[in-house]
Each structure stands twice: as C-alpha cells, then as structure tokens.
Design a protein around this motif. Structure first.
Motif, PDB file in Angstrom:
ATOM      1  N   PRO A  99      -0.718  13.238   9.700  1.00  0.00           N
ATOM      2  CA  PRO A  99      -0.140  14.594   9.700  1.00  0.00           C
ATOM      3  C   PRO A  99       1.268  14.607   9.096  1.00  0.00           C
ATOM      4  CG  PRO A  99      -0.970  13.988  11.882  1.00  0.00           C
ATOM      5  CD  PRO A  99      -1.005  12.754  11.054  1.00  0.00           C
ATOM      6  N   GLU A 100       1.607  15.759   8.503  1.00  0.00           N
ATOM      7  CA  GLU A 100       2.917  15.919   7.847  1.00  0.00           C
ATOM      8  C   GLU A 100       4.075  15.670   8.793  1.00  0.00           C
ATOM      9  OE1 GLU A 100       4.018  19.323   5.349  1.00  0.00           O
ATOM     10  OE2 GLU A 100       1.864  19.608   5.023  1.00  0.00           O
ATOM     11  N   GLU A 101       3.907  16.081  10.059  1.00  0.00           N
ATOM     12  CA  GLU A 101       5.025  16.002  11.010  1.00  0.00           C
ATOM     13  C   GLU A 101       5.416  14.565  11.345  1.00  0.00           C
ATOM     14  OE1 GLU A 101       2.472  19.526  12.495  1.00  0.00           O
ATOM     15  OE2 GLU A 101       2.247  17.735  11.267  1.00  0.00           O
ATOM     16  N   VAL A 102       4.504  13.628  11.134  1.00  0.00           N
ATOM     17  CA  VAL A 102       4.794  12.235  11.515  1.00  0.00           C
ATOM     18  C   VAL A 102       5.747  11.618  10.490  1.00  0.00           C
ATOM     19  CG1 VAL A 102       3.807   9.955  11.945  1.00  0.00           C
ATOM     20  CG2 VAL A 102       2.553  12.001  12.638  1.00  0.00           C
ATOM     21  N   ASP A 103       6.772  10.952  10.993  1.00  0.00           N
ATOM     22  CA  ASP A 103       7.743  10.275  10.124  1.00  0.00           C
ATOM     23  C   ASP A 103       7.136   8.963   9.637  1.00  0.00           C
ATOM     24  OD1 ASP A 103       9.867   9.030   8.909  1.00  0.00           O
ATOM     25  OD2 ASP A 103      10.974   8.636  10.770  1.00  0.00           O
ATOM     26  N   VAL A 104       6.493   9.015   8.459  1.00  0.00           N
ATOM     27  CA  VAL A 104       5.763   7.851   7.968  1.00  0.00           C
ATOM     28  C   VAL A 104       6.705   6.668   7.695  1.00  0.00           C
ATOM     29  CG1 VAL A 104       5.788   8.694   5.576  1.00  0.00           C
ATOM     30  CG2 VAL A 104       4.069   7.052   6.271  1.00  0.00           C
ATOM     31  N   GLU A 105       7.911   6.984   7.218  1.00  0.00           N
ATOM     32  CA  GLU A 105       8.868   5.915   6.911  1.00  0.00           C
ATOM     33  C   GLU A 105       9.258   5.168   8.184  1.00  0.00           C
ATOM     34  OE1 GLU A 105      12.892   5.538   4.197  1.00  0.00           O
ATOM     35  OE2 GLU A 105      11.752   7.403   4.153  1.00  0.00           O
ATOM     36  N   GLY A 106       9.583   5.938   9.224  1.00  0.00           N
ATOM     37  CA  GLY A 106       9.969   5.327  10.504  1.00  0.00           C
ATOM     38  C   GLY A 106       8.809   4.571  11.129  1.00  0.00           C
ATOM     39  N   LEU A 107       7.587   5.137  10.988  1.00  0.00           N
ATOM     40  CA  LEU A 107       6.399   4.523  11.580  1.00  0.00           C
ATOM     41  C   LEU A 107       6.116   3.144  10.976  1.00  0.00           C
ATOM     42  CD1 LEU A 107       4.085   5.319  13.599  1.00  0.00           C
ATOM     43  CD2 LEU A 107       2.785   6.078  11.605  1.00  0.00           C
ATOM     44  N   LEU A 108       6.323   3.020   9.662  1.00  0.00           N
ATOM     45  CA  LEU A 108       5.944   1.780   8.970  1.00  0.00           C
ATOM     46  C   LEU A 108       7.062   0.737   8.912  1.00  0.00           C
ATOM     47  CD1 LEU A 108       3.947   3.274   5.946  1.00  0.00           C
ATOM     48  CD2 LEU A 108       3.030   2.266   8.024  1.00  0.00           C
ATOM     49  N   LYS A 109       8.282   1.144   9.233  1.00  0.00           N
ATOM     50  CA  LYS A 109       9.435   0.241   9.082  1.00  0.00           C
ATOM     51  C   LYS A 109       9.255  -1.103   9.790  1.00  0.00           C
ATOM     52  CE  LYS A 109      14.438   0.726   8.714  1.00  0.00           C
ATOM     53  NZ  LYS A 109      14.376   0.614   7.246  1.00  0.00           N
ATOM     54  N   PRO A 110       8.647  -1.125  11.021  1.00  0.00           N
ATOM     55  CA  PRO A 110       8.531  -2.425  11.709  1.00  0.00           C
ATOM     56  C   PRO A 110       7.438  -3.341  11.134  1.00  0.00           C
ATOM     57  CG  PRO A 110       8.348  -0.571  13.242  1.00  0.00           C
ATOM     58  CD  PRO A 110       8.187  -0.025  11.874  1.00  0.00           C
ATOM     59  N   LEU A 111       6.847  -3.005   9.979  1.00  0.00           N
ATOM     60  CA  LEU A 111       5.736  -3.789   9.446  1.00  0.00           C
ATOM     61  C   LEU A 111       6.083  -4.390   8.084  1.00  0.00           C
ATOM     62  CD1 LEU A 111       2.828  -1.298  10.291  1.00  0.00           C
ATOM     63  CD2 LEU A 111       3.373  -3.405  11.522  1.00  0.00           C
ATOM     64  N   PRO A 112       7.013  -5.324   8.038  1.00  0.00           N
ATOM     65  CA  PRO A 112       7.441  -5.856   6.736  1.00  0.00           C
ATOM     66  C   PRO A 112       6.394  -6.734   6.061  1.00  0.00           C
ATOM     67  CG  PRO A 112       8.464  -7.081   8.515  1.00  0.00           C
ATOM     68  CD  PRO A 112       7.737  -5.946   9.154  1.00  0.00           C
ATOM     69  N   ALA A 113       5.390  -7.199   6.825  1.00  0.00           N
ATOM     70  CA  ALA A 113       4.446  -8.182   6.271  1.00  0.00           C
ATOM     71  C   ALA A 113       3.141  -7.563   5.769  1.00  0.00           C
ATOM     72  CB  ALA A 113       4.129  -9.245   7.328  1.00  0.00           C
ATOM     73  N   LEU A 114       3.077  -6.234   5.635  1.00  0.00           N
ATOM     74  CA  LEU A 114       1.842  -5.589   5.165  1.00  0.00           C
ATOM     75  C   LEU A 114       1.447  -6.101   3.775  1.00  0.00           C
ATOM     76  CD1 LEU A 114       2.166  -1.795   6.081  1.00  0.00           C
ATOM     77  CD2 LEU A 114       0.677  -3.486   7.143  1.00  0.00           C
ATOM     78  N   THR A 115       0.141  -6.328   3.601  1.00  0.00           N
ATOM     79  CA  THR A 115      -0.367  -6.711   2.272  1.00  0.00           C
ATOM     80  C   THR A 115      -1.276  -5.639   1.691  1.00  0.00           C
ATOM     81  OG1 THR A 115      -2.248  -7.867   3.230  1.00  0.00           O
ATOM     82  CG2 THR A 115      -0.267  -9.182   2.818  1.00  0.00           C
ATOM     83  N   SER A 116      -1.735  -4.710   2.537  1.00  0.00           N
ATOM     84  CA  SER A 116      -2.619  -3.645   2.057  1.00  0.00           C
ATOM     85  C   SER A 116      -2.269  -2.360   2.797  1.00  0.00           C
ATOM     86  CB  SER A 116      -4.085  -4.014   2.325  1.00  0.00           C
ATOM     87  OG  SER A 116      -4.928  -2.924   2.004  1.00  0.00           O
ATOM     88  N   LEU A 117      -1.986  -1.290   2.031  1.00  0.00           N
ATOM     89  CA  LEU A 117      -1.573  -0.033   2.639  1.00  0.00           C
ATOM     90  C   LEU A 117      -2.293   1.134   1.969  1.00  0.00           C
ATOM     91  CD1 LEU A 117       0.327   1.508   4.575  1.00  0.00           C
ATOM     92  CD2 LEU A 117       2.076   1.445   2.777  1.00  0.00           C
ATOM     93  N   ASP A 118      -2.936   1.974   2.789  1.00  0.00           N
ATOM     94  CA  ASP A 118      -3.623   3.173   2.291  1.00  0.00           C
ATOM     95  C   ASP A 118      -2.959   4.392   2.910  1.00  0.00           C
ATOM     96  OD1 ASP A 118      -5.349   5.323   1.801  1.00  0.00           O
ATOM     97  OD2 ASP A 118      -7.113   4.028   1.773  1.00  0.00           O
ATOM     98  N   LEU A 119      -2.335   5.202   2.042  1.00  0.00           N
ATOM     99  CA  LEU A 119      -1.653   6.416   2.500  1.00  0.00           C
ATOM    100  C   LEU A 119      -2.288   7.661   1.870  1.00  0.00           C
ATOM    101  CD1 LEU A 119       2.054   5.173   2.321  1.00  0.00           C
ATOM    102  CD2 LEU A 119       0.668   5.464   4.368  1.00  0.00           C
ATOM    103  N   SER A 120      -3.618   7.639   1.743  1.00  0.00           N
ATOM    104  CA  SER A 120      -4.339   8.759   1.122  1.00  0.00           C
ATOM    105  C   SER A 120      -3.970  10.085   1.783  1.00  0.00           C
ATOM    106  CB  SER A 120      -5.851   8.553   1.253  1.00  0.00           C
ATOM    107  OG  SER A 120      -6.249   7.438   0.502  1.00  0.00           O
ATOM    108  N   GLY A 121      -3.574  11.052   0.945  1.00  0.00           N
ATOM    109  CA  GLY A 121      -3.301  12.398   1.447  1.00  0.00           C
ATOM    110  C   GLY A 121      -2.067  12.513   2.307  1.00  0.00           C
ATOM    111  N   VAL A 122      -1.236  11.474   2.349  1.00  0.00           N
ATOM    112  CA  VAL A 122      -0.052  11.508   3.211  1.00  0.00           C
ATOM    113  C   VAL A 122       1.128  12.107   2.440  1.00  0.00           C
ATOM    114  CG1 VAL A 122       1.606  10.082   4.492  1.00  0.00           C
ATOM    115  CG2 VAL A 122      -0.831   9.539   4.572  1.00  0.00           C
ATOM    116  N   GLN A 123       1.914  12.922   3.142  1.00  0.00           N
ATOM    117  CA  GLN A 123       3.103  13.529   2.523  1.00  0.00           C
ATOM    118  C   GLN A 123       4.233  12.513   2.573  1.00  0.00           C
ATOM    119  OE1 GLN A 123       2.572  16.865   1.624  1.00  0.00           O
ATOM    120  NE2 GLN A 123       4.423  16.715   0.392  1.00  0.00           N
ATOM    121  N   LEU A 124       4.556  11.896   1.433  1.00  0.00           N
ATOM    122  CA  LEU A 124       5.618  10.882   1.414  1.00  0.00           C
ATOM    123  C   LEU A 124       6.964  11.555   1.143  1.00  0.00           C
ATOM    124  CD1 LEU A 124       4.160   7.831  -0.512  1.00  0.00           C
ATOM    125  CD2 LEU A 124       4.096   8.319   1.907  1.00  0.00           C
ATOM    126  N   PRO A 125       7.986  11.126   1.880  1.00  0.00           N
ATOM    127  CA  PRO A 125       9.301  11.730   1.658  1.00  0.00           C
ATOM    128  C   PRO A 125       9.885  11.343   0.302  1.00  0.00           C
ATOM    129  CG  PRO A 125       9.435   9.902   3.221  1.00  0.00           C
ATOM    130  CD  PRO A 125       7.993  10.112   2.928  1.00  0.00           C
TER     131      PRO A 125
END
Length: 781
Positions: free
Chosen positions: A195-221
C-alpha cells in the motif's frame, strides 16, 4: 504402444499425500475435545512430507470443489517436535491470521503468501517469529497485512480471536510497529502491491543483504534509496513502478547500478509495465542497460514505448533464418551483449516483431512461441498480461494452428487454476480450451490432460454464473466423449448443468447446449447413474423446460432434447418413470401432441419415453384411461419418422395388453378393437426398416413372448426381434442368444394361441441367429 505426452502417472508421494488429506481422521489424526482435529501421538513427519501436505492442501482447496477446507488444519503443524515445516506457499482468502499463528514455532525458510486478503497486522507479528530462519518471503497482494483489523490494538486474547476474524475491513489503522529488524538471513523479498501509505524505504532499511527484490506496483519515493543494494542485488523487479518524480526515471535508477563503476549486478532486471507511460525507451537508455549490466541474463522491458531508432532497418537486417547471436541482433543495443539473454520480455512493444532477437526465451505477440512464453512468465503475478496473452493464444488456436499443443494446454490449465476468481482469465481461458480440445488436436491429448481440462472447466462453471463463462465451458465439454470421458465427475457435471437450466429465462444458446449435454450424459450409462441423476431433480428440470416451451408455443431443439433426455433417463429405471408421472408428465405429453401435431421427432421421443413407462408393471394402471388409450391407438396410424412413432405406440399398448382383459375396465375403446388395430399396424411395417433406436437389453421384449394372454403383444415382440436381428445381425444376434431368447422363441412355436405369422417370424429369427453363429464374420448390411 507408447503413452502420449503428459500421461505419466502421479508419483506415489503425490497420491499418498492427497489420500491422507482426503482421509485425515483415518490416517494421521483423531477428533479430540470439542471436535478438534489432533495429530496422533505416534506420528512424526519430516519437512519433506509436511511441506508437501500443506502445499497440496492449498492446491486441493482451490482446485477441487469436493475438497472442503478443514477447520484447524494448520494447528496440526503447531509442534516442531512432531511436524517440521520449511517451505510453504499459501494463497487467497482461505488463509487467516490464526493459521499463521498456529505454525509460529516452525523454522520456516520460505514463506510465500499470495493475495491473502484476510491477513491483518496480527500476521506481521507472527512473521517476526520466523525472523531467525526466513530466507525467502513473499507478501505479494497481501496489502491488508499492514493494517490492524477493525482499528483494534494488536494485543488480544483467545476469546476475542473469533470475533476479530469476523470484523469488517473498515476502520483499519496502518500498523507502524512492524520492522524487518533481525531478519538477518532474508535474501529474497516480494512486496508486490504494497500500500502507498507504507514507508517502503523505512521498511526495507534493516535488510542490507537482500539479493532479490520485487516491488511490483509499489509507489517508490525516489530511485536513490535502491542504491544501498547495488553490490548485492541480483534480481530487481519494478513492474508498474512509476518513478515519476525523477525527470529521467529509468536513467536515474540505472545511475545507482551503473556508475561510477561497471556493475556485475543485477543479473535480472524487470522494468516492464502493463500500460505505456509518458516515458519513451530510447536507444541510448537501452544501450546503457546492456553496457552497464555486463552479467545481465534476464531483462523485461514489456509495455514501454520504443523509439524507432532502437531497431535496424529491415533492408539492413542479417540474412537467413532468425538468429539469437547478439552480433546479428535486429535491436541495436543488444548487439553489445556478450552472449544471448536467457529471457527477454518484449510483450506489448514493437521490438518483439523484429527478425533477430538475441534471447533464448522471448515474450511478445509475434508468434505462438512468444505468446506461450508470455503466459508462462506472467500468469502467477500478472494476470492482466496473462489474460491478453491467452486471448492471443485463442486466436492462434482458432484461426491458425497451435503447434505446441501440450504446452499450450498445460499453461491455460495452470492459469485457470491459479486465477479461479479472475473473471477475465476464466472467460479467455475457457474460450481457448474450447479450440485446444477440439477434434483437430484430440489425438495428441492424454487421458490425464483431458481430465485436467474437465476439472478446470467445471471449476469455472461452479464459480461463475455469468453467460460467457458458462457458454464457453459447456461448449468445451461438447468436445469430449460423453458420457465416457465425463464419468469420473458424473454427479458433479450433472448438478452443474441442472443448476444452469434452473432459471426460467436462461440464455437460449446456453440452454440448448446444456440440454444437449444432459441428454448425452444419461444415454448409455448404468441404471444407478440414472437413478442418482433422477434424485438430483433431472426429470423435474426437463419437464419445467418443456412447460416453458409450451407456454411460448415453441418446438425447438430444447423441447426435442428435453423429451429425448427423459426417454434416456427413464430407460429401465422405474423410479424415474414414477417421477415423470408424478410431475404431470402425461399432461405435458398430451399438450405437446395437441400443440405440435406435425413434429415427427418430438412424437418419436415422447413415445419412446412412454414405452419405458409402460414397461413398469406397477405404473401401467396410470396409462389405462380412455383418453390415453385412444391417443396411443390413433398414433398406430402415424407415419412419422418412418415406423418409429407407430412402433413405439404399439409397444406401449403391447405391455398394457399383457396385463390381461381383467384390468381393462373401460367400455370405450374396446380391448379387441385396439388389438385388431395393433395387428393391422404391425402388418403394415417394412421388416427391413433401419431403426432409430438402441436396445441395451431385450428383457422388456422377451417377457412378452411365451404367453397366451395377448397374442398381439407376442406378435409385436417377435416382429421387433426379427427386424433387429435381420438389419443389425452383428449387434443383436449375440445379445438375443446371450439373454436366452432362442429358448423363449421355441416356446412361442409350441403355443397353440400363437398366430401362424408369429411362429413364422420366430423361426426366421432363430434361423438368423443360427447363421450368425456359423459365420461370425458377417457384417451389418
């Protein structure tokens, strides 16, 4: 003989898993206190079996209407000492917060949740219990998981649990407490539809080791925040992501991956769109992607507007067959590739139409291969694109020829299973199935594959009472051998068809197809099948259709098929004959006869049905009225449909005469008068007449042979046998011999009451059967 492709049997593991799930109480479980399902104490199941049980359970719930969700199922996996779960995929509304809580103590490595709309922020809290072990997590389409149900605080006690499950989704408050802090092993994350209201940047910040990310349809700041993973991210999916704040969104995104040094990652980049945007893909941007991402193996740029300068002019293209060598590429930027891409998404772009594309698998709409690749690539998470591609496959199967039939069928079946609740997929998928299962392709299809088609077609009929889906599904069923190929779903398909025929004003074309299918389903099946279908309301439904057509004064195919279906379902089935009489069937018979005096096919079907009723001794008194006997007697003179109407009317009367003069309580018409008329009718028939009739047993005819109560009935029965063994010896001689007919005919010869004509015919029947035994190679003339 080699089996057809796709006809391999299910593995023992698959069969055992499904059996256990269908019989939980007989295999792994018992009913405990308050009827709660409990795992037996002597059961320990490793992760290979537990994962299979849960994933198969989800599949059965969504694809098999006979399999009902089991309350408390996930509770069986609550104790890691007896059950181990590691990799599970849960989907859609069946999954509740309490189901995830039940398995909260398991060490899950993979958890894929797809469109689980009933999950709330309570499940976010459950997710934290998997943070030590979780490597792969998908929350695709689970937007409500970020909200508290009913605006209630997260704390709750067990008594409130049921009430909270039922609260409406309104008054929802966004949960801001959840964090991915501590998910140190998490490498693959799908947040499609966040959802748009969720702070995607803040949500993902604690995950520095991601190797695969799918943000289909997400509103990126902003694109910039993706830079934190540029050293590790092997796969990045930004389908339908609008980076509109950036002046040059794609280049802004690429900047963080490509500069200042050439990047080895990502290997998979998806910047595709469903609808085109203002942004236009230039040759410069595409070249930057190819030059910058040197290890790129998969790229999806579907849905982008391409500028013409991306492609080589047609007259300059490399000669010869289409090539996947980068140096021959018809798309300039891809000439820079070191090797062909494994996957290239060009769906809904002009680039898919060029000759040389340096990729092993391409999505597009130029040819069948590209279309099938699109269905395969987009079905699970992009039904809107899969729907379009299936529509294109439909055109290929309808207008051209489908060369990859097995793959096409499997992909359409998978799409229909995956999107049972998506009307557009159901409409296009069912239409494609109609053409993919027709006669042209039939020889290439295995029994197993055809059964899978039937299952998804019935699922569609169950889910959608909508005209187009219903028509497509009914038409597809017409491509199968009926009843043989539908027998494994016999009760279910009949129930669905009767449900379609329930409304008084159904779409005319659907009504016609459904009645045709009903008729075919009750033809040539065992009596227990006919009795079961009769109990479902088959007889009543057909009579309602006839009543409706009578009101409209219309004798069309629906009217004729309905009477034909009643003829078939009453054959040697007394209970259904009784139902016919109880539901005012005789009154409708008389009304139809009066309203449509010249409809020969209709008369034949009605008389055939009444012949079945007349064979039931207990029901014959209901036919013995002056009105009915006069009608049957008059029909003896009918020349409709050759001899069929006259023959069937005589058959009805023959059974009535067999009950003797003492039951004949009426003064008019006289029994002798009717018998004389019957004899005259039989003598007028041509014994070489080819017949529009099919006997599975001669038993109803044979019982009329050795008797002196009604010689005319005996004469009708002997004539019937003589006609059938003469015209169709290979079919009916063995049947007559098998059912003891020869002995009964010998008794006819011994009876003094038998007419000489009858005895002469009896001798000819016996002679015909004797000749057939001597020459078994004789064929029908």
């Amino acid at each position: 003989m080699a089996s057809k492709a796709g006809d391999n049997p299910d593995s023992l593991m698959a069969l055992s898993t499904a059996f256990c799930l269908r019989n939980l109480r007989k295999t792994m479980c018992y009913l405990g206190d308050r009827n709660k399902l409990c795992l037996r104490s002597d059961v320990f199941l490793p992760s290979e079996i537990c994962d299979k049980l849960v994933n198969t359970y989800m599949e059965l719930v969504h694809t098999d209407s006979n399999f009902k969700p089991q309350d408390g199922f996930f509770q069986l996996f609550s104790d890691p000492r007896s059950t181990r779960l590691t990799r599970i995929q849960l989907r859609e509304d069946i999954v509740q917060d309490r189901d995830l809580e039940a398995i909260g103590k398991q060490d899950l490595i993979e958890l894929h949740l797809t469109s689980c709309h009933n999950l709330s922020a309570r499940s976010l809290r459950t997710l934290t219990s998997f943070r030590q072990t979780l490597v792969s997590l998908s929350l695709f389409g689970c937007s409500r998981i970020f909200y508290r149900k009913g605006g209630a605080p997260l704390a709750f006690d067990e008594e409130e649990e049921e009430e909270e499950e039922e609260r409406p989704a309104s008054r929802q408050a966004l949960d801001t407490d959840f964090s991915f802090q501590g998910f140190n092993r998490l490498r693959l994350l799908n947040l499609g539809g966040l959802p748009e209201e969720v702070d995607v940047e803040g949500l993902l910040k604690p995950l520095p080791a991601l190797t695969s990310l799918d943000l289909s349809g997400v509103q990126l700041p902003r694109a910039a925040f993706l830079a934190q993973w540029k050293e590790r991210l092997a796969s990045l999916v930004l389908y339908n992501v609008d980076l509109s704040e950036d002046k040059h969104p794609i280049r802004a995104l690429l900047f963080f991956f490509l500069f200042p040094s050439v990047s080895v990652l990502p290997r998979h980049l998806d910047i595709s769109r469903e609808h085109t945007s203002k942004f236009k893909m230039t040759r410069k941007t595409l070249t930057a992607i190819v030059q910058g991402l040197v290890n790129l193996v998969s790229l999806d740029i579907s849905g982008h507007i391409m500028l013409d300068n991306c492609t080589v002019p047609h007259f300059e293209e490399a000669m010869g067959r289409p090539s996947i060598e980068p140096c021959k590429s018809s798309i300039y930027p891809f000439q820079e590739l070191k090797r062909p891409l494994q996957f290239l998404g060009l769906y809904n772009t002009t680039l898919c139409n060029v000759t040389h594309i340096p990729a092993y698998k391409v999505t597009g709409s130029k040819n069948e291969d590209q279309v099938l690749n699109a269905i395969e690539a987009y079905t699970e998470f992009r039904p809107e694109l899969a729907h379009r591609a299936i529509n294109q496959l439909f055109d290929i199967a309808r207008i051209q020829h489908c060369s990859q039939l097995l793959r096409a069928l499997q992909l359409v079946i998978a799409a229909l299973k995956c999107h049972k609740y998506d009307k557009s997929i159901q409409v296009t998928g069912s239409a494609a199935l109609f053409y993919l299962t027709n006669t042209e392709y039939r020889s290439d299809q295995s029994v197993r594959l055809r059964r899978q088609v039937i299952q998804v077609v019935l699922n569609g009929m169950e889910q959608y009472q909508e005209v187009t889906v219903q028509r497509n599904c009914c038409l597809t069923l017409c491509n199968f051998s009926i009843p043989e190929e539908l027998e494994f779903q016999y009760g279910r398909v009949n129930l669905l068809l009767l449900k379609i025929l329930e409304p008084a004003r159904q779409d005319e074309s659907i009504q016609r197809i459904a009645v045709h299918l009903c008729n075919a389903l009750v033809c040539q099946v065992d009596n227990h099948h006919k009795e079961a279908v009769g109990k479902m309301g088959f007889v009543k439904t057909m009579l309602n259709l006839i009543q409706k057509k009578l009101q409209d004064r219309m004798c069309d195919q629906v009217m004729e098929f309905s009477w034909s279906a009643l003829w078939n379902i009453t054959d040697e089935t007394p209970d259904n004959c009784q139902m016919f009489l109880n539901c005012r069937g005789m009154s409708l018979f008389l009304d139809c006869l009066k309203e449509f005096p010249d409809k020969q096919e209709l008369h034949r079907n009605m008389l055939g049905l009444l012949g079945n009723v007349a064979e039931v001794r207990a029901l014959r008194p209901q036919l013995l009225t002056p009105q009915f006997i006069s009608v049957f007697s008059n029909l003896l003179d009918s020349k409709a449909d050759g001899i069929e109407v006259s023959y069937n009317a005589c058959g009805v009367l023959s059974h009535i005469m067999f009950d003797g003069p003492e039951v004949w309580a009426m003064e008019e018409p006289l029994r002798e008068t009717v018998m004389d008329k019957m004899m005259a009718a039989i003598q007028s028939w041509d014994v070489t007449s080819r017949r529009n009739i099919n006997y599975r047993s001669f038993e109803p005819i044979l019982r009329l042979l050795p008797q002196s109560i009604a010689p005319v009935s005996q004469h009708w029965a002997t004539w019937a046998l003589f006609n059938l063994v003469s015209v169709y010896p290979s079919k009916y001689c063995p049947l007559l011999i098998k059912e003891g007919g020869i002995i009964l005919l010998e008794k006819v010869l011994e009876l003094q009451t038998s007419h000489e004509e009858t005895k002469e015919m009896a001798r000819k029947v016996m002679e015909q059967c004797e000749n057939f035994k001597e020459d078994p190679m004789e064929t029908t003339r």
